[in-house]
Design a protein around this motif. Structure first.
Motif: not given
Length: 602
Positions: A349-350, A369-370, A499-500, A525-526
């Motif tokens: 994540s960013r 790399v999500p 953390v996603t 994440s959404v």
């Protein structure tokens, strides 16, 4: 290896682990064994132990263990307090599990006091506690000292005894090959970590990149799987195990054994790149193998270990102590040092990328790399009613089901969800149709599972709670589809901000509305690439805000349909095949020995 030799070796490894726990921490061993039982059996056994032990003089220590096993932590605490006059080792061990070191005193065995200090993050203090009692030469002291040394500034593993310089043919003329150094994997662990690993490896294979993955020393035997093989092949992906005989006595010895096994794979597989995945121990192995062979290595930071550890503590005061601890400081320094030394860094994540930049990792060496999704999820059209018909006869077809498929641990915030549902059921202004049909579904297991069941009983909503326990990964997707709304109510902790998780994007891909805590990593994440939200936000740690968000979605069927369509649009941007191009670019850059700015989502 002949079957009998194979089993004998595995049983020796398992006996070693059990013997170590019996000497060091028998209460924790009992808890770990019980967690492999179905939840109902675990609670029944715990209650039976508590009831039987409470009848005997000096039985409070064992009664505390039984109550803890059954999820009744306040009852366990009462037994621990009652047992203080008995100088009960079992009670002291349960006090450590309850995160109550204040209940220990000078009469507590040195080994237990050392574990309490270690659990609070006072690593040097734990070693000193053993040394001051003349126990500095014990196996426990040697293990703790070794783990402490791994976290010393700039510590690296000793150069392997063997490991000649390695030269693989150019990946321009053949398939690119990658050796992954990981902690655990399918089929023995069904965690988000293991599932992401498998999704990545299968997607890499589909785009022409060949992988072998090596798990940590002793796994999976050391987690109670003595019948495991030296290698598992799942969907044509090879998972190799590091199962030496005898097992290394210290943490550094075991990492050295993993290095030796990795070098054997290097000689056979001839990888172009080494890819270590969280945490610093895998990074130490990758660094040592790279130093011995000249193969470039990448570190994938999937989480910030110290933040997850802080979140595991039970109270705000305890988390504050943990956040200031020696363990946190040393872990941050060790992981940052290794990330700076790696040839490239991957993260999810960013938000996490910014943390790494703050810790000195060059921004142009970070690739995002999500969490991704299987493209097949985007086309599945199963309704909640159709999914329920496949799964669980006790889950009504006409229910309004909210919940998640997840590890059941404290920071996930499912206690907040239970309180939100209890509030909706008690609110006379909520439509009768919603109140009558509302149920909670929590699929999975973890340390919080017994406590969640006990909380539901306390709130009077036990008849609305469905907890089928741990399920195979193949059925987890169907359980997500059985929900009307997926809830990710993570608490406002550092680990949740950075953390996603995997579950929101998979729920979006399956067309399920998602409600998440309003925290940076969860918002990310959404969101689509332009920042548009495809989920609903609720204030973290606030059951009233969560209740309002859930109600707004449940009462409006047209909104649920709109969120479903928007979610699938966002998820379509994150399919694993699309994300694999980012890995391939990073691999080829380190092979060439150059760096490219890759922190964008393009």
């Amino acid at each position: 290896m002949p079957l009998t030799r194979h089993l004998r070796r595995n049983m020796r490894l398992l006996s070693h682990a059990v013997g170590q726990h019996l000497l060091d921490d028998p209460a924790l061993l009992a808890i770990q064994v019980s967690r492999r039982l179905p939840m109902g059996a675990r609670r029944f056994i715990g209650r039976a132990i508590r009831t039987a032990a409470a009848r005997f003089p000096r039985g409070d220590g064992v009664a505390a263990l039984g109550a803890f096993m059954a999820g009744h932590e306040s009852t366990a605490l009462g037994h621990v307090v009652a047992a203080r006059k008995e100088t009960s080792r079992t009670a002291a061990e349960v006090a450590v599990l309850l995160d109550r070191p204040d209940l220990l005193d000078a009469s507590t065995p040195a080994g237990t006091r050392a574990r309490a200090l270690w659990a609070r993050g006072d690593l040097s203090g734990a070693v000193e506690a053993l040394e001051s009692e003349g126990r500095g030469s014990t196996a426990q002291a040697r293990r703790l000292r070794s783990e402490l040394e791994l976290l010393e500034d700039g510590h690296r593993l000793r150069p392997p005894a063997s490991g000649a310089a390695h030269s693989a043919p150019s990946p321009e003329r053949e398939r690119l090959r990658v050796l992954h150094l990981i902690t655990n994997s399918l089929p023995h662990t069904q965690s988000g970590y293991a599932l992401r690993t498998h999704n990545v490896l299968t997607a890499l294979d589909a785009c022409g990149i060949e992988s072998v993955a090596l798990t940590r020393t002793g796994y999976p035997v050391m987690v109670g799987k003595p019948l495991c093989d030296d290698e598992d092949v799942i969907d044509e992906i090879r998972y190799r195990r590091t199962l030496p005989s005898p097992l290394g006595a210290t943490a550094e010895d075991r990492l050295a054994q993993q290095v030796d096994e990795a070098l054997r794979i290097v000689a056979e597989f001839r990888p172009h790149v080494l890819h270590a995945t969280t945490d610093y121990r895998n990074a130490l192995v990758a660094q040592a193998v790279s130093a011995a062979t000249g193969i470039p290595w990448i570190l994938e930071v999937r989480g910030l270990m110290e933040k997850t550890w802080i979140a595991s503590h039970r109270s705000e005061a305890s988390r504050a102590v943990a956040a200031r601890s020696e363990k946190v400081r040393r872990t941050i320094d060790a992981e940052a040092s290794l990330a700076r030394e790696a040839d490239a860094v991957v993260t999810l994540s960013r938000t996490m990328a910014e943390v790494l930049v703050e810790r000195g990792v060059s921004r142009d060496r970070i690739t995002l790399v999500p969490n991704g999704v299987d493209t097949r999820l985007l086309t599945e059209q199963r309704t909640p009613q159709e999914a329920r018909a496949r799964l669980h006869p006790s889950l009504p077809a006409d229910a309004l089901a909210v919940g998640a498929v997840s590890a059941l641990v404290d920071y996930e915030g499912f206690d907040v969800l239970l309180r939100a549902v209890a509030a909706l059921l008690a609110d006379g202004d909520v439509a009768t149709e919603v109140r009558d049909r509302l149920v909670v579904v929590l699929v999975g297991d973890g340390v919080s599972a017994p406590g969640l069941r006990a909380l539901a009983e306390e709130l009077g909503i036990e008849d609305r709670l469905h907890m089928p326990g741990r399920v195979p990964a193949s059925r987890g997707r169907t359980w997500v589809q059985a929900l009307d709304v997926v809830i990710v109510p993570r608490k406002d902790l550092e680990v949740s901000r950075t953390v996603t998780p995997q579950k929101p994007v998979e729920a979006l891909a399956l067309g399920r509305p998602v409600v998440v805590s309003d925290l940076p990593a969860l918002r990310e994440s959404v969101q689509d690439a332009h920042g548009h939200l495809a989920g609903v936000l609720a204030a973290p740690d606030d059951h009233e805000s969560l209740a309002a968000a859930i109600l707004a979605v449940l009462e409006d069927e047209s909104r649920r349909r709109a969120l479903s369509l928007e979610g699938r649009t966002v998820a379509a941007e994150r399919t694993w095949p699309a994300l694999m191009r980012r890995y391939e670019s990073a691999y080829r850059a380190v092979i060439r020995g150059d760096n490219e700015e890759t922190t964008s989502d393009e």
